[in-house]
Enzyme design. Structure first.
Site, mmCIF file in Angstrom:
data_model
loop_
_atom_site.group_PDB
_atom_site.id
_atom_site.type_symbol
_atom_site.label_atom_id
_atom_site.label_comp_id
_atom_site.label_asym_id
_atom_site.label_seq_id
_atom_site.Cartn_x
_atom_site.Cartn_y
_atom_site.Cartn_z
ATOM 1 N N TYR A 119 4.460 6.081 9.571
ATOM 2 C CA TYR A 119 5.926 7.152 9.328
ATOM 3 C C TYR A 119 6.684 6.802 7.977
ATOM 4 C CZ TYR A 119 10.189 9.092 9.830
ATOM 5 O OH TYR A 119 11.595 9.921 9.366
ATOM 6 N N HIS B 197 11.022 4.998 14.471
ATOM 7 C CA HIS B 197 10.551 6.464 14.972
ATOM 8 C C HIS B 197 9.879 6.392 16.016
ATOM 9 C CE1 HIS B 197 9.259 10.667 13.463
ATOM 10 N NE2 HIS B 197 10.654 10.498 13.098
HETATM 11 MG MG MG Z 1 14.669 9.191 12.430
#
Ligand code: MG
Length: 434
Positions: free
Chosen positions: A187, A240
């Site tokens: 991510y 995340h």
């Molecule tokens: Mg964020």
């Protein structure tokens, strides 16, 4: 019942106490609600434009739920628009509450984004009627501008450091740092640099996501960055919601020594219960909230003092009316604001964020998006970012508008799954939180 006798004639009331024209004058009503769909930066945005009975007076609001924009459009077009047409634009709170309750089943990202489009546009109109920026209606400036954080990432530590240094040279002091994990779909990193790639099918050839490799790499990244960049720069990181909760707790403890400004989204909203456990084990500052939609998800975290930064995406909780109440609530518990502000918050949403950033004493930081030129052309009045801060242009209302002709030049791009977030999978193929 006897009518109370008026002892002071209106004429005797000093002029500065006389009601302003507007709320007490002839009503200004909602004449039309337009929905503008545009993607100047390739990100699907939904903008609401409320036109009023006053010629030329209109307001704009953000209703962007970029992964499911068409359902928000339907909610506005078929339900909210007929509900609000003819209403007095001054009655923001009543319009919000009646619209909120009118679906009986309420909350959720679709209905909240639809409401937000209406709500922000009404605040924009109220500011224009008052002849002042919306932050003035919220109590006025508590700071000259809003410090922002920017995103640095790279395929290795050196690349992240290089990008961070270039931001520091441009005057930024708060930098979120994410690094690619070799062989893993990570991510926050550009796919070209080894970052996030989709795994649409159970295909062993596609890049999986390896949480174990990630938690081994991240402390080394911050060890490197602290040594390279020194103590003066504020570093941030976003987990995340991607790893098992107990691994997030372990990672938070290991990162504590690198003095992060905050660690974001250690858990998914579904794992809210873990915040109580995390809090007992580390003093690392925690930011949370971009996925929250319902009060019951975020209110207990504030009242129990389990997080340090409230990071909701304000259109996802219903717009400015809800966000200003939430900000005030957070103030009583020492929780600072850090409203979600990436590219899938439209420039209108950033302008709305800025009104709160400027007026809330418990402001923490603002996530920034460096608006590309095309976006700035579509949205005249885009907030300006300079000297590491976001500045108000001091125009009445939200200070921003949309150029409909230019917006029409940027239709939505096609997405592979007609829903924007790509699947992420473990090495065995199990799908993961994004
Ligand atoms: Mg964020």
């Amino acid at each position: 019942m006897k009518k109370q006798k008026r002892v002071v004639a209106d004429a005797a009331i000093p002029a500065f106490w006389q009601p302003f024209p507007g709320p007490s004058g002839p009503p200004v009503t909602i004449r039309d609600v337009k929905i503008i769909q545009t993607a100047p930066d390739g990100i699907r945005l939904v903008i609401v434009k409320i036109e009023t009975s006053e010629p030329g007076l209109h307001g704009v609001g953000c209703a962007t739920f970029t992964q499911r924009p068409e359902v928000v459009v339907t909610a506005i077009e078929h339900f909210l628009k007929p509900f609000v047409i003819g209403r007095d634009v001054h009655d923001i709170e009543d319009i919000f509450q009646t619209a909120y309750l009118s679906s009986y089943w309420r909350s959720g990202p679709v209905l909240h984004n639809a409401l937000s489009g209406i709500d922000m546009a009404l605040w924009d109109i109220k500011g224009k009627l008052a002849g002042m920026p919306v932050y003035q209606l919220f109590g006025g400036k508590a700071r000259k501008a809003a410090p922002v954080y920017v995103h640095a990432s790279g395929s290795d530590f050196a690349e992240v450091e290089e990008q961070a240094r270039s931001f520091i040279e441009q005057g930024f002091r708060y930098i979120r740092c994410q690094v690619a994990v070799p062989g893993s779909s990570t991510y926050g990193v550009n796919p070209k640099k080894g970052g996030m790639r989709a795994a649409y099918h159970l295909d062993p050839k596609q890049d999986p996501w390896d949480p174990d490799a990630y938690v081994r790499v991240v402390p080394k990244l911050f060890d490197h960055l602290r040594a390279a960049l020194g103590e003066e720069i504020e570093l941030l990181h976003d987990i995340h919601e991607r790893i098992p909760p107990i691994q997030a707790i372990g990672l938070a403890k290991r990162l504590e020594e690198f003095r992060l400004f905050f660690l974001e989204d250690p858990f998914a909203p579904e794992d809210n219960g873990y915040f109580r456990i995390l809090r007992q084990q580390t003093s690392i500052p925690i930011a949370m909230g971009e996925l929250y939609v319902n009060q019951q998800e975020y209110v207990p975290l504030v009242s129990e003092r389990l997080i340090d930064f409230m990071r909701v995406h304000i259109s996802d909780i219903g717009g400015l009316s809800m966000a200003r109440k939430l900000a005030a609530y957070c103030e009583f518990f020492g929780v600072r604001t850090a409203w979600h502000g990436p590219g899938d918050a439209s420039p209108v949403a950033h302008s709305a964020n800025l009104q709160l950033d400027l007026s809330c004493s418990n402001f923490g930081i603002q996530e920034s998006n460096l608006f590309p030129e095309k976006t700035q052309e579509v949205f005249p009045g885009c907030p300006e970012i300079r000297d590491g801060m976001m500045w108000s242009n001091e125009r009445p209302g939200l200070g921003i508008d949309i150029d409909e002709k230019k917006a029409a030049k940027y239709p939505y791009p096609d997405h592979v799954l007609n829903g924007a977030w790509p699947p992420v999978r473990l090495p065995d193929g199990t799908v993961q939180r994004p």
